[in-house]
Design a protein around this motif. Structure first.
Motif, mmCIF file in Angstrom:
data_model
loop_
_atom_site.group_PDB
_atom_site.id
_atom_site.type_symbol
_atom_site.label_atom_id
_atom_site.label_comp_id
_atom_site.label_asym_id
_atom_site.label_seq_id
_atom_site.Cartn_x
_atom_site.Cartn_y
_atom_site.Cartn_z
ATOM 1 N N MET A 1 48.713 52.362 75.483
ATOM 2 C CA MET A 1 48.480 53.026 77.192
ATOM 3 C C MET A 1 50.234 53.287 77.557
ATOM 4 S SD MET A 1 46.280 52.862 79.378
ATOM 5 C CE MET A 1 44.850 51.996 79.211
ATOM 6 N N GLN A 2 50.237 54.085 78.381
ATOM 7 C CA GLN A 2 52.272 54.345 79.566
ATOM 8 C C GLN A 2 51.164 53.913 80.719
ATOM 9 O OE1 GLN A 2 52.627 58.998 79.383
ATOM 10 N NE2 GLN A 2 54.545 57.958 79.912
ATOM 11 N N ILE A 3 52.645 53.298 80.998
ATOM 12 C CA ILE A 3 52.358 53.420 82.150
ATOM 13 C C ILE A 3 53.422 53.579 83.229
ATOM 14 C CG2 ILE A 3 52.842 51.332 84.138
ATOM 15 C CD1 ILE A 3 52.371 48.730 81.876
ATOM 16 N N GLN A 14 48.473 66.346 91.411
ATOM 17 C CA GLN A 14 47.247 67.233 91.134
ATOM 18 C C GLN A 14 46.266 66.346 90.205
ATOM 19 O OE1 GLN A 14 47.917 70.664 89.190
ATOM 20 N NE2 GLN A 14 46.321 70.742 88.890
ATOM 21 N N ALA A 15 47.384 65.375 88.710
ATOM 22 C CA ALA A 15 46.512 64.566 88.178
ATOM 23 C C ALA A 15 46.116 63.547 89.260
ATOM 24 C CB ALA A 15 47.606 63.782 87.025
ATOM 25 N N ASP A 54 46.847 58.801 76.316
ATOM 26 C CA ASP A 54 46.639 60.514 75.156
ATOM 27 C C ASP A 54 46.639 61.709 76.559
ATOM 28 O OD1 ASP A 54 45.834 58.889 73.215
ATOM 29 O OD2 ASP A 54 43.559 59.056 73.727
ATOM 30 N N GLY A 55 47.773 61.676 77.158
ATOM 31 C CA GLY A 55 48.023 62.163 78.014
ATOM 32 C C GLY A 55 47.560 62.470 79.458
#
Length: 357
Positions: A1-3, A14-15, A54-55
């Motif tokens: 998990m990226q923070i 946008q995301a 995962d992006g």
């Protein structure tokens, strides 16, 4: 998990928009437009704590750095009842909490205020509220049917007659969009805030909201002949609508403009496909609470917390202000009500920008 912890202007908008569009618990306040309007009109910096896997974005926590004389505060989110984390699961929720602590540490601020909904009140608490809970703040939500016709048919006879009474009194109602609608709304709102003894938001704040939310911002206007006597702002996110502000000119209240205003806005949001209407915050058992309940709204707990840099979580002011604080507030309100309207409108925004509610 990226923070990730990004300044508002550097976040992946946008995301962010794509993620909250898929989350039923996300509100209009979670939309980037809310923080963008705050930053544009009041200059308070915005932040986004986000979790990625995962992006793909799997969690967001929008935060405002409320600039105050002497000490900044972090709030998710100011000028509304809600905010807080929106995540797809426990892991992403934990990642957002870790990111919040990192942001607090980086900015040298001890805590972050998180505003969320809790659970719906049970039927016994609504019908026979505990005397000690009266005056406690709750959120009021109503489910909307498929059509305005079904909505009107579901109202009690008394409520339907009050709406018709407003129409028979010569009032007309419209829902409008664009900067001109804000110009029509603001004088009613400003006059009402002075009457209540509260500093008013800047006109620029509402103009920024209209510019950033675009067609997701509706303005309901009730007129007697050519004069606007009631007005309200509604924001839409997904299938949810919320009404952060509604006001009337008190000298016309005997004509029931508030009944026609709310009916027009509820009807329009139903027509647009909304499935839930958030009436905002009220004190349990008091006048505005009873007004909102008659439209079919159900009370839900407000779970406001302080997230501390050391990982502790504490409740925010559940008991309300003490006797001295209430008395001081009443004195301030009484003085503000005596100000000339033009002076109150000039001074108010300079104070209001530092008040998080």
């Amino acid at each position: 998990m990226q923070i990730r912890i990004d300044r508002f202007q550097y976040a992946d908008h946008q995301a962010w928009r794509r993620f909250i569009a898929q989350q039923p618990q996300a509100t209009a306040y979670h939309h980037p437009a809310w923080l963008q309007a705050i930053q544009q009109s009041y200059g308070h910096p915005g932040w986004l704590v986000s979790a990625w896997q995962d992006g793909a974005m799997v969690g967001v926590l929008p935060v405002c750095q409320l600039r105050r004389p002497g000490r900044d505060a972090l709030v998710s989110l100011p000028f509304c009842d809600l905010g807080g984390p929106v995540s797809e699961g426990e892991d992403s929720g934990s990642a957002l909490a870790e990111g919040a602590r990192t942001l607090l540490d980086d900015l040298g601020i001890g805590r972050m205020e998180i505003r969320q909904r809790g659970q719906p009140l049970d039927e016994e608490s609504v019908i026979r509220p505990d005397p000690e809970s009266l005056g406690e703040k709750v959120s009021l939500l109503a489910d909307l049917p498929a059509t305005p016709q079904a909505l009107f048919a579901g109202f009690r006879t008394k409520l339907r007659s009050q709406i018709r009474k407003a129409e028979k009194n010569g009032l007309t109602a419209t829902v409008e969009y664009g900067p001109e609608a804000i110009d029509a709304f603001y004088p009613v709102f400003a006059a009402n805030m002075r009457r209540l003894g509260s500093p008013v938001h800047a006109r620029a704040w509402f103009q920024a909201l209209q510019a950033t939310f675009g067609p997701q911002l509706l303005v309901g206007l009730v007129r007697l002949e050519q004069r606007v006597v009631a007005a309200g702002v509604v924001l839409i996110q997904g299938r949810q609508a919320c009404i952060p502000w509604a006001s009337t000119l008190s000298e016309y209240n005997h004509l029931a403009p508030n009944m026609l205003l709310y009916w027009q806005l509820l009807s329009e949001t139903t027509r647009l496909g909304c499935e839930q209407f958030d009436f905002g915050r009220s004190s349990l058992g008091e006048g505005t609470y009873r007004f909102k309940r008659q439209w079919g709204a159900w009370p839900v707990e407000l779970q406001w917390q302080n997230w501390h840099v050391d990982g502790r979580i504490t409740s925010v002011g559940g008991s309300g202000p003490g006797k001295l604080a209430r008395h001081s507030r009443q004195l301030v309100e009484a003085c503000w009500q005596r100000l000339p309207l033009g002076l109150a409108n000039r001074i108010g925004p300079h104070l209001r920008k530092h008040i998080s509610l």
